[in-house]
Enzyme design. Structure first.
Site, short mmCIF file in Angstrom:
data_model
loop_
_atom_site.label_atom_id
_atom_site.label_comp_id
_atom_site.label_asym_id
_atom_site.label_seq_id
_atom_site.Cartn_x
_atom_site.Cartn_y
_atom_site.Cartn_z
N LYS A 137 1.04 -1.23 0.04
CA LYS A 137 -0.02 0.12 -0.08
C LYS A 137 0.97 1.06 0.07
O LYS A 137 1.88 0.94 0.38
CB LYS A 137 -0.87 0.06 1.21
CG LYS A 137 -2.22 0.95 1.25
CD LYS A 137 -3.18 0.30 0.49
CE LYS A 137 -4.44 0.96 0.22
NZ LYS A 137 -5.51 0.52 -0.44
N ASP A 177 -6.96 4.29 -4.55
CA ASP A 177 -7.59 4.20 -3.39
C ASP A 177 -8.15 5.75 -3.06
O ASP A 177 -8.47 6.46 -4.11
CB ASP A 177 -6.67 3.81 -2.24
CG ASP A 177 -7.31 3.54 -0.83
OD1 ASP A 177 -7.93 2.41 -0.97
OD2 ASP A 177 -7.30 4.25 0.06
P1 NDP Z 1 -12.91 7.83 -2.96
O1 NDP Z 1 -11.67 8.84 -2.85
O2 NDP Z 1 -13.24 7.79 -4.29
O3 NDP Z 1 -14.18 8.42 -2.12
C1 NDP Z 1 -14.04 8.38 -0.86
C2 NDP Z 1 -15.22 8.80 -0.13
O4 NDP Z 1 -15.26 8.74 1.41
C3 NDP Z 1 -15.49 10.18 -0.17
O5 NDP Z 1 -16.85 10.52 -0.20
C4 NDP Z 1 -14.98 11.10 0.84
O6 NDP Z 1 -15.33 12.35 1.12
C5 NDP Z 1 -15.31 10.20 1.80
N1 NDP Z 1 -14.19 10.14 3.12
C6 NDP Z 1 -12.86 9.72 2.84
N2 NDP Z 1 -12.25 10.23 3.91
C7 NDP Z 1 -13.26 10.47 5.00
C8 NDP Z 1 -12.89 10.96 6.27
N3 NDP Z 1 -11.90 10.88 6.78
N4 NDP Z 1 -14.35 11.47 6.61
C9 NDP Z 1 -15.34 11.31 6.05
N5 NDP Z 1 -15.64 11.10 4.81
C10 NDP Z 1 -14.54 10.32 4.02
O7 NDP Z 1 -12.20 6.51 -2.45
P2 NDP Z 1 -12.80 5.11 -2.65
O8 NDP Z 1 -14.47 4.93 -2.82
O9 NDP Z 1 -11.88 4.57 -3.76
O10 NDP Z 1 -12.57 4.62 -1.54
C11 NDP Z 1 -13.42 4.32 -0.23
C12 NDP Z 1 -12.96 3.32 0.73
O11 NDP Z 1 -12.89 1.92 0.17
C13 NDP Z 1 -11.58 3.34 1.54
O12 NDP Z 1 -11.73 2.80 2.69
C14 NDP Z 1 -10.77 2.52 0.48
O13 NDP Z 1 -9.67 2.01 1.24
C15 NDP Z 1 -11.81 1.38 0.23
N6 NDP Z 1 -11.19 0.56 -0.92
C16 NDP Z 1 -11.18 0.90 -2.19
C17 NDP Z 1 -11.03 0.42 -3.35
C18 NDP Z 1 -11.12 0.75 -4.75
O14 NDP Z 1 -11.15 0.09 -5.53
N7 NDP Z 1 -11.30 2.33 -4.72
C19 NDP Z 1 -10.65 -1.15 -3.04
C20 NDP Z 1 -10.73 -1.69 -1.69
C21 NDP Z 1 -11.21 -0.64 -0.78
P3 NDP Z 1 -14.58 13.65 0.36
O15 NDP Z 1 -14.59 13.45 -0.75
O16 NDP Z 1 -15.19 14.81 1.24
O17 NDP Z 1 -13.21 13.34 1.12
#
Ligand code: NDP
Length: 464
Positions: A137, A177
């Site tokens: 990671k 991510d």
């Molecule tokens: P994105 O950046 O596309 O979206 C993240 C979302 O979560 C946004 O809506 C963001 O809001 C919100 N968010 C992030 N950090 C915070 C925080 N500290 N508090 C509140 N809201 C938060 O990321 P992904 O959708 O790719 O990832 C989401 C989760 O899924 C993570 O845990 C990631 O590790 C996991 N994941 C993702 C994979 C992938 O293929 N993308 C694979 C496996 C797991 P804002 O825009 O306001 O920051």
């Protein structure tokens, strides 16, 4: 959210206590990492008893120590000519069963503890897919939010200028991510191609026009819903007619919502770091298209949803003692898809009081240990992240295979393979839990099934 950790739960056997005490002493201040390890070690105690060679070979002690941690300076210039300095990282955790594989996270909360927890989880998740990929990671404390495309490009180019020394199609293959989507992968890949003068599969999540796999953007969200459907099938149930809570509004949340709608469920909520929306009518495909344009193209805030659809209510984010009110909306299922530790013990209690009987984790480690304990106590069908969200990395591995063969699979072919991988993960978890006396417990099942393959490979490859 990420600062709130689950280190309140310090129970466990003498073995777990001793192991964690040593780990905490040699990696102080890494609360998220300790939380992730504690969960796994708790599951593995019974395996170590049954397989003394794991203890003799000190497999667990070796596994919690990354093979390599790279930390570097990233210097870049904003549109006003101001110079910024960020930290870049790559944690190459374990390559016993394949090249390091795992995403890059760009968010202000990124530090070594967060990346070590994510990298550690990735070892088991990747093993569970049944595909030949190790765990890693990386990322940076840089947040793309509010930055222009030109600024994001300059940052990505500066970041890759160092990272390219350490990655490669057979060595380490990063992906996206939080904060790293198609735009960032494009800039990172372009800089890597320029510096190495080669067009190789060094990053996944690429645009299908230049080497990406179809269905990669959808894979984590779709996979999570497939996993939920597998869990429900064990009770003869489906998602049809279920009210679902989804948090986040990024990649995982969007495609989770899409698949829930397709399977006949109704999504009532979405969120971002500013707040959350509750749409009592449900988010249909037209509303989801609005969210995708809002988040992926206009890069706006989820509050705009309630301006567009007046029946929906926007609630600014709050962090009171009573937890996150998003988890207090009555529903049947929950799909946390934002970030770590977003469901605490208090939130979990609200969920079970409201009769939520299914939780499938799209985000990594979104539930604290206290929250998990509540789900276990109340018999919630609980799909932990390393099993439920492995669809994204599985399709990344498909992307590596297609790149290696200079082939392109159809969308239907990828979807079929994704379904098979998620069903396979589900069955491995069920079987491992059964064998070790934890029937129906997907936490233990996923940790045990993910561990044994890597542990055996480490022993077979000698003391390294
Ligand atoms: P994105 O950046 O596309 O979206 C993240 C979302 O979560 C946004 O809506 C963001 O809001 C919100 N968010 C992030 N950090 C915070 C925080 N500290 N508090 C509140 N809201 C938060 O990321 P992904 O959708 O790719 O990832 C989401 C989760 O899924 C993570 O845990 C990631 O590790 C996991 N994941 C993702 C994979 C992938 O293929 N993308 C694979 C496996 C797991 P804002 O825009 O306001 O920051």
């Amino acid at each position: 959210m990420s600062t709130q950790t689950a280190e309140t739960t310090h129970c466990g056997s003498a073995f777990v206590q001793d192991f964690m005490c040593q780990l905490e002493n040699c990696s102080p201040g890494q609360a998220e990492f300790h939380q992730a390890v504690r969960e796994v070690v708790t599951s593995l105690e019974v395996v170590l008893e049954a397989r003394p060679e794991y203890r003799k070979e000190r497999v667990l002690e070796r596994m919690v120590e990354p093979e390599r941690v790279i930390q570097f300076r990233v210097t870049w210039m904003d549109d006003e000519g101001e110079i910024h300095v960020n930290r870049g990282y790559r944690v190459q955790f374990n390559s016993a069963i394949g090249p390091y594989k795992g995403g890059l996270r760009f968010h202000r909360s990124v530090d070594l503890s967060v990346l070590k927890f994510l990298g550690f989880e990735q070892i088991f998740k990747n093993s569970l897919t049944g595909l030949p990929i190790g765990g890693g990671k990386g990322g940076s404390d840089f947040s793309p939010a509010g930055r222009s495309d030109a600024e994001v490009m300059r940052f990505c180019q500066a970041f890759m200028t160092e990272l390219q020394r350490h990655i490669g199609a057979d060595t380490d293959v990063p992906a996206g991510d939080i904060g790293v989507g198609g735009r960032e992968i494009g800039y990172l890949y372009g800089q890597n191609r320029r510096l190495t003068n080669s067009f190789t599969g060094t990053l996944t999540g690429r645009d299908p026009a230049w080497g990406g796999s179809l269905l990669r953007p959808e894979a984590t969200g779709y996979g999570c819903v497939y996993f939920a459907a597998e869990m429900l099938a064990t009770q003869g149930r489906t998602l049809e007619g279920m009210d679902c809570l989804v948090s986040g509004s990024g990649n995982v949340a969007q495609y989770t919502t899409e698949k829930v709608i397709e399977l006949g469920g109704r999504v009532l909520t979405l969120s971002d770091s500013g707040g959350w929306i509750h749409d009592p009518d449900g988010i249909d495909t037209e509303k989801l298209a609005f969210v995708m344009d809002l988040k992926n193209v206009r890069r706006g805030r989820i509050s705009e949803y309630a301006e567009k659809y007046p029946n929906a209510i926007y609630h600014p984010a709050t962090t009171g003692a009573d937890g996150n009110p998003l988890w207090q909306v009555p529903a049947d299922a929950a799909f946390p898809s934002a970030t770590q530790n977003e469901i605490t013990g208090v939130d979990a209690r609200h969920l079970v009081e409201n009769k939520v009987g299914l939780v499938a984790e799209g985000a990594n480690m979104p539930t604290t240990a206290d929250g998990q304990a509540v789900f276990m106590e109340h018999g919630v069908l609980y799909g932990p992240a390393k099993a439920a969200n492995a669809g994204g990395v599985a399709v990344s591995a498909f992307e590596m295979a297609q790149a290696g063969q200079r082939m392109k699979w159809t969308r239907e072919e990828v979807d079929e393979r994704l379904r098979r991988v998620m069903a396979g993960i589900h069955d491995s978890c069920v079987e491992a839990a059964r064998v070790y006396g934890h029937e129906g417990n997907y936490i233990h099942g996923s940790n045990i099934a993910g561990f044994t393959k890597v542990a055996d490979a480490m022993i077979q490859q000698g003391l390294i």
